[in-house]
Design an enzyme around this catalytic site. Structure first.
Site: not given
Ligand code: F6R
Length: 599
Positions: A2, A27, A74, A100-101, A472, A476, A479, A495, A594
């Site tokens: 959060c 966040r 969150w 937060n935590g 990746e 993308k 998500e 397989h 994020k």
């Molecule tokens: C996906 C994405 C997440 C982060 C992951 C790690 O687009 O952004 O999968 O890569 O949560 O985050 P960091 O790099 O901040 O440790």
């Protein structure tokens, strides 16, 4: 994960908290709330939704307090609703808290407090904290917070106020917390983004710090009661960098910033055919490299494995930080553990770093956010200098991470006494230009997005160093568009996953020039034979590619080591446009945040 925020000063408290909270929404954004001390009363507003949905600007002029706290959530414990939203308060509605935590022993503490007749309104772990503080409160908020935290197991970044006093008590363990020092006013936040508009002077609190913020001053101790000194740092970026600058979404802006972010990560690091990094890496004492990370950062770690093993010849293991931290991972003193994290705050990655340090391994961080916890705890580090990444889906940080891993590989090779390959160095330096060429073709990619936006499934296939790019690309898409997508090594198809191919299945192939080009052509044939719809990313004007593919996305020619960076750009744009055409909130995908500061 959060976002929390506090303000004490003569400014317009409610509007400062409102604006700051909006900048923290990356966040978490499932519920929000603000409490402002308004004379002897507390104005409290909280609910499910974002702060803009909950608090209307008409209120700004009506609430005149000079002390307030705010939270954007969150959900971890309890669904997003009004009761579970922060700030939480005690039985007498005198003490207010944002947290937060995660409080791991909240069930035990809750039972203890319920036996003492405390009444709980929410299902959250955080509410336990405010009642525990009430339990210990005897006219001194700092003492009550310290006593409460002595019983707490888990992580916290928190801000507490009492309606009788114009002060905030704040504390940190495992979740980021910074103090912003303004001209006469003071801010507290999980992230500098919320206060950069008002001050660039910040203090990063350390774990187990507790601080009391009063008008124009602050004092910091550790939870054992000893005074501690924490330096004031100057933030080097500005508000401009966290605005959308005319783009519809932060994600699109960040995709388009890549020519600049790639220039930044390279700046001063390649000179006279040499790699200049201010890290100390002695290849002769290096037996193995472990790279640990989560999500997109884990994908760049996988590319790093291909790069380091090819260029340097040292074995590399790549581990999800969430697995590495709990399994019986073997870590030796001669291992280098590279920790990759955009935010520098991901809870699992931080735990993996701490575990590696406790086993005596040398640690190296590759981090974007300056001053973040990981950047402060690693033995040495390299910043990405990609600028703030606000879109929840990581884009520019990913490409900068891959470049950094490439630079590290070359740096080790150079330290082994080898002269570096000029062609490779020049290709690296030409990256910003080549990425620009792909960005200019955005409209071609948008057309493909339009055709495939209603599909329910996607496959992404690549081989060798482009297999992680397939992972990746799939991440993308899923998500932000909620379309099920899988990334696979193309040869693994037979397989199992090849059973999924039919006329409805779009398959994105990464088929740029390199050691496995011919092999991937055969994989395209296999998919074509089963009716799959083929979208190929390539740099080869090859007839066979044209014949086999339904759609071709051309990227500039480069060499294999660089191709993951080039190839990921069209995949970012494809995911973005599909999600945008579906009318989804690209910057705030459902259920995500994020910075994942909880495990
Ligand atoms: C996906 C994405 C997440 C982060 C992951 C790690 O687009 O952004 O999968 O890569 O949560 O985050 P960091 O790099 O901040 O440790």
């Amino acid at each position: 994960m959060c976002g929390i925020l506090g303000y004490l000063g003569d400014g317009e408290t409610l509007s400062i908290l409102f604006n700051g909270l909006k900048r923290l929404e990356y966040r978490g954004y499932d519920s929000a709330g603000i409490a402002v001390l308004n004379k002897q009363d507390v104005f409290l507003i909280k609910d499910k939704g974002t702060i803009s949905e909950i608090c209307k600007p008409e209120l700004f002029s009506q609430i005149n307090g000079h002390l307030g706290i705010a939270h954007t959530r969150w959900a971890t414990h309890g669904e997003p609703n009004k009761d579970n939203a922060h700030p939480h308060f005690d039985c007498k509605k005198e003490i207010f808290l944002v947290h937060n935590g995660i409080i791991e022993n909240y069930n035990t503490l809750k039972r203890f407090l319920e036996n003492k007749n405390h009444k709980f309104i929410s299902e959250t772990d955080s509410e336990v904290l405010v009642h525990l503080i009430e339990h210990f409160y005897n006219d001194n908020l700092e003492v009550a917070v310290s006593k409460a935290l002595a019983l707490v197991e888990g992580t916290f970044g928190l801000i507490v106020i009492h309606k009788k006093n114009k002060e905030m008590v704040i504390a940190k363990r495992g979740s980021p917390l910074i103090i912003g020092v303004g001209e006469g006013d003071i801010f507290v936040s999980s992230d500098a983004a919320a206060l950069i508009e008002y001050t660039k002077k910040v203090i990063y609190l350390e774990d187990n710090d507790i601080a009391v913020i009063q008008e124009g001053n602050y004092s910091i101790k550790n939870l054992s009661g000893q005074d501690v000194i924490r330096e004031i740092h100057e933030i080097k970026w500005d508000l401009n960098q966290i605005e959308k600058k005319g783009f519809k979404h932060f994600m699109l802006k960040e995709i388009f910033e890549q020519p600049e972010s790639l220039s930044n990560v390279l700046r001063g690091r390649i000179k006279n055919d040499k790699i200049k990094l201010t890290i100390d890496l002695n290849p002769s004492s290096l037996s193995r490299i472990i790279i640990t990370a989560c999500g997109t950062s884990w994908h760049s770690a996988l590319i790093g494995k291909y790069l380091i093993e090819k260029i340097v010849g040292i074995p590399v293991e790549v581990d999800y930080a969430s697995e590495f931290r709990y399994r019986d991972s073997i870590i030796n003193k001669n291992d280098l553990v590279i920790v990759l994290s955009q935010s520098g705050e991901t809870a699992d990655t931080l735990a993996a770093l701490r575990k590696s340090k406790s086993r005596g391994a040398q640690t190296l961080g590759i981090v974007n956010v300056v001053g973040s916890t990981i950047s402060r705890e690693v033995d040495s580090g390299i910043y990405l200098h990609a600028g703030p990444e606000i879109g929840v889906a990581s884009t520019k940080a990913f490409t900068s991470q891959v470049v950094t891993l490439l630079l590290i590989s070359l740096f080790i090779k150079q330290n082994q006494g080898y002269k570096l390959d000029n062609i490779l160095l020049n290709e690296i330096l030409s990256l910003p230009e080549k990425v620009k060429i792909i960005l200019d073709k955005q409209d071609d990619i948008k057309k493909i997005a339009e055709i495939f936006k209603s599909k329910n499934n996607f496959l992404y296939l690549g081989r060798g160093i482009n297999f992680p790019v397939a992972l990746e690309g799939a991440l993308k898409l899923k998500e932000i568009s909620y379309i099920h997508a899988e990334g696979y090594p193309a040869a693994e198809m037979k397989h199992g996953p090849i059973a999924l191919i039919d006329k409805e299945m779009p398959v994105v192939f990464l088929a740029t020039n390199g050691t496995v080009f011919e092999k991937i052509l055969s994989n395209i044939e296999e998919v074509r034979a089963r009716g799959g719809k083929i979208i190929t990313v390539t740099d080869r004007e090859d007839e066979s590619i044209k014949r086999l593919s339904d759609y071709v996305l051309y990227v500039p020619k480069t060499i294999e080591e660089i191709s993951p960076i080039i190839n990921s750009i069209p995949l970012q744009l494809l995911a973005y446009h599909i999600a945008d055409l579906k009318g989804l909130n690209v910057d705030r995908p459902r259920n995500l945040a994020k910075s994942v500061t909880v495990e």
